[in-house]
Design a protein around this motif. Structure first.
Motif, PDB file in Angstrom:
ATOM      1  N   GLU A  28      -5.223   2.301   8.296  1.00 48.47           N
ATOM      2  CA  GLU A  28      -4.095   3.052   9.039  1.00 48.47           C
ATOM      3  C   GLU A  28      -3.850   2.345  10.367  1.00 48.47           C
ATOM      4  N   ASP A  29      -2.646   2.833  11.062  1.00 46.13           N
ATOM      5  CA  ASP A  29      -2.326   2.162  12.327  1.00 46.13           C
ATOM      6  C   ASP A  29      -2.917   2.532  13.313  1.00 46.13           C
ATOM      7  N   SER A  30      -3.476   3.516  13.552  1.00 48.24           N
ATOM      8  CA  SER A  30      -4.079   4.012  14.785  1.00 48.24           C
ATOM      9  C   SER A  30      -5.474   5.056  14.565  1.00 48.24           C
ATOM     10  N   ARG A  31      -6.028   5.323  15.326  1.00 47.33           N
ATOM     11  CA  ARG A  31      -7.357   6.261  15.376  1.00 47.33           C
ATOM     12  C   ARG A  31      -6.713   7.651  14.872  1.00 47.33           C
ATOM     13  N   GLU A  32      -5.465   7.962  15.519  1.00 45.18           N
ATOM     14  CA  GLU A  32      -4.699   9.519  15.438  1.00 45.18           C
ATOM     15  C   GLU A  32      -4.356   9.346  13.995  1.00 45.18           C
ATOM     16  N   ALA A  33      -3.917   8.387  13.476  1.00 45.10           N
ATOM     17  CA  ALA A  33      -3.413   8.573  12.067  1.00 45.10           C
ATOM     18  C   ALA A  33      -4.824   8.595  10.978  1.00 45.10           C
ATOM     19  N   TYR A  36     -12.541   2.259  13.870  1.00 47.38           N
ATOM     20  CA  TYR A  36     -12.939   3.538  13.721  1.00 47.38           C
ATOM     21  C   TYR A  36     -12.760   3.969  12.262  1.00 47.38           C
ATOM     22  N   TRP A  85      -9.309   2.368  10.897  1.00 48.49           N
ATOM     23  CA  TRP A  85      -8.128   1.477  12.015  1.00 48.49           C
ATOM     24  C   TRP A  85      -9.140   0.616  12.664  1.00 48.49           C
ATOM     25  N   ASP A 102      -8.857  -2.389  15.600  1.00 49.90           N
ATOM     26  CA  ASP A 102      -7.873  -3.144  16.646  1.00 49.90           C
ATOM     27  C   ASP A 102      -7.373  -4.368  16.566  1.00 49.90           C
TER      28      ASP A 102
END
Length: 147
Positions: free
Chosen positions: A79-84, A111, A127, A129
């Motif tokens: 995914e593109d972010s931790r939140e995603a 993550y 995700w 970085d």
């Protein structure tokens, strides 16, 4: 043409599984779906073929393991972010899956969490970085204290 992957998964209830995978973001491709199978598209190159047990048996004579008790594979999507990552796992849990059957992983630069679908198949969602990914294995080792 890029290589495509079609992950074949045996499912006990095709309609329930289609609804689950739609809830976590996959789209059903009706061109490759019928009453015995559903092609769920995650991206242009990633597809999950959900197969009834009867359809599965036409591909192999090996027994279908109970994925609630055993694991043959762990599937991982980025995914593109931790939140995603958190959002996908939360949607999976709300749609009848199990959140975090495997331990969460948080290395700062990477993550990951996981979910099990209603049939017990485990999907890891991660995700990383982009700067850390560009450093390759040596960079990973340094960031987790191994280098």
């Amino acid at each position: 043409m890029p290589k495509l992957i079609f992950i074949n998964l045996p499912v006990a209830d095709l309609a329930r599984s289609v609804a689950f995978y739609e809830a976590v973001g996959a789209k059903k491709n009706p061109m490759f779906s019928d009453e015995t199978a559903a092609c769920m598209v995650f991206s242009d190159t990633i597809h999950a073929m959900l197969l009834t047990h009867e359809k599965w048996a036409t591909f192999t004579d090996r027994a279908i393991p109970d994925a609630h008790k055993t694991a043959q594979v762990l599937l991982c999507l980025s995914e593109d972010s931790r939140e995603a990552v958190d959002a996908v796992v939360d949607r999976a849990a709300k749609a009848g899956g199990q959140a975090d059957p495997s331990a969460k992983q948080d290395y700062g630069f990477m993550y990951g969490r996981s979910y099990a679908d209603p049939d017990g198949h485990i999907w890891e969602i991660m995700w990383m970085d982009p700067e850390a990914a560009a450093q390759g294995p040596e960079g990973f080792a340094a960031q987790v204290g191994g280098g």
